[in-house]
Scaffold this motif. Structure first.
Motif, PDB file in Angstrom:
ATOM      1  N   GLY A 261       0.778  -1.225   0.000  1.00 31.10           N
ATOM      2  CA  GLY A 261       0.000   0.000   0.000  1.00 31.10           C
ATOM      3  C   GLY A 261       0.811   1.277   0.000  1.00 31.10           C
ATOM      4  N   LEU A 262       2.121   1.185   0.119  1.00 30.78           N
ATOM      5  CA  LEU A 262       2.952   2.389   0.104  1.00 30.78           C
ATOM      6  C   LEU A 262       3.126   2.895  -1.326  1.00 30.78           C
ATOM      7  N   GLU A 263       3.092   4.224  -1.485  1.00 33.51           N
ATOM      8  CA  GLU A 263       3.343   4.814  -2.798  1.00 33.51           C
ATOM      9  C   GLU A 263       4.833   4.750  -3.138  1.00 33.51           C
ATOM     10  N   TRP A 264       5.670   4.880  -2.112  1.00 33.61           N
ATOM     11  CA  TRP A 264       7.123   4.842  -2.276  1.00 33.61           C
ATOM     12  C   TRP A 264       7.730   4.309  -0.987  1.00 33.61           C
ATOM     13  N   GLY A 265       8.862   3.660  -1.138  1.00 32.12           N
ATOM     14  CA  GLY A 265       9.531   3.076   0.019  1.00 32.12           C
ATOM     15  C   GLY A 265      10.356   4.110   0.768  1.00 32.12           C
TER      16      GLY A 265
END
Length: 122
Positions: free
Chosen positions: A80-84
């Protein structure tokens, strides 16, 4: 759904149940423009993740001299993260801002991010 997608779903489910919301904050510093003699304002982007904040064990202190007193281990579910998260990001947990220090570990079997394990320092 393949095996690793299922593991990512289980990780987010468990961390959501036993963890807490974590804000990941990335700041981009405005680049200086010599023609104008100024730099644009810094920009910040944030996202909310689910994480678990833990203490390091005594054995981890013995085996890793980079851990300082007061450092914590933060495990963040990747699904669910857009970016790490990256080393220059900040994380906010329970209203306290933490810096990410090396090492930043990504559990990523077969190209599917499941979990990020961070060492954080306030």
């Amino acid at each position: 759904m393949n095996f690793y997608d299922e593991m990512a779903a289980i990780a987010i489910e468990m961390i959501t149940e036993f963890g807490q919301p974590v804000t990941i904050r990335a700041t981009t510093i405005g680049e200086y423009d010599p023609e104008t003699g100024s730099a644009p304002a810094d920009s910040t982007k944030e996202q909310t993740a689910q994480g678990i904040l833990l203490d390091f064990t005594g054995q981890e202190f013995q085996n890793n001299s980079l851990i300082k007193q007061g450092d914590k281990k933060l495990k963040i579910a990747a699904q669910g993260l857009e970016w790490g998260p990256e080393l220059l990001n900040k994380v906010v947990v329970q209203g306290r801002t933490w810096s990410i220090v090396p090492p930043l570990k990504e559990i990523n079997p077969a190209g599917t991010p499941i979990l990020y394990e961070l060492q954080v320092r306030s």
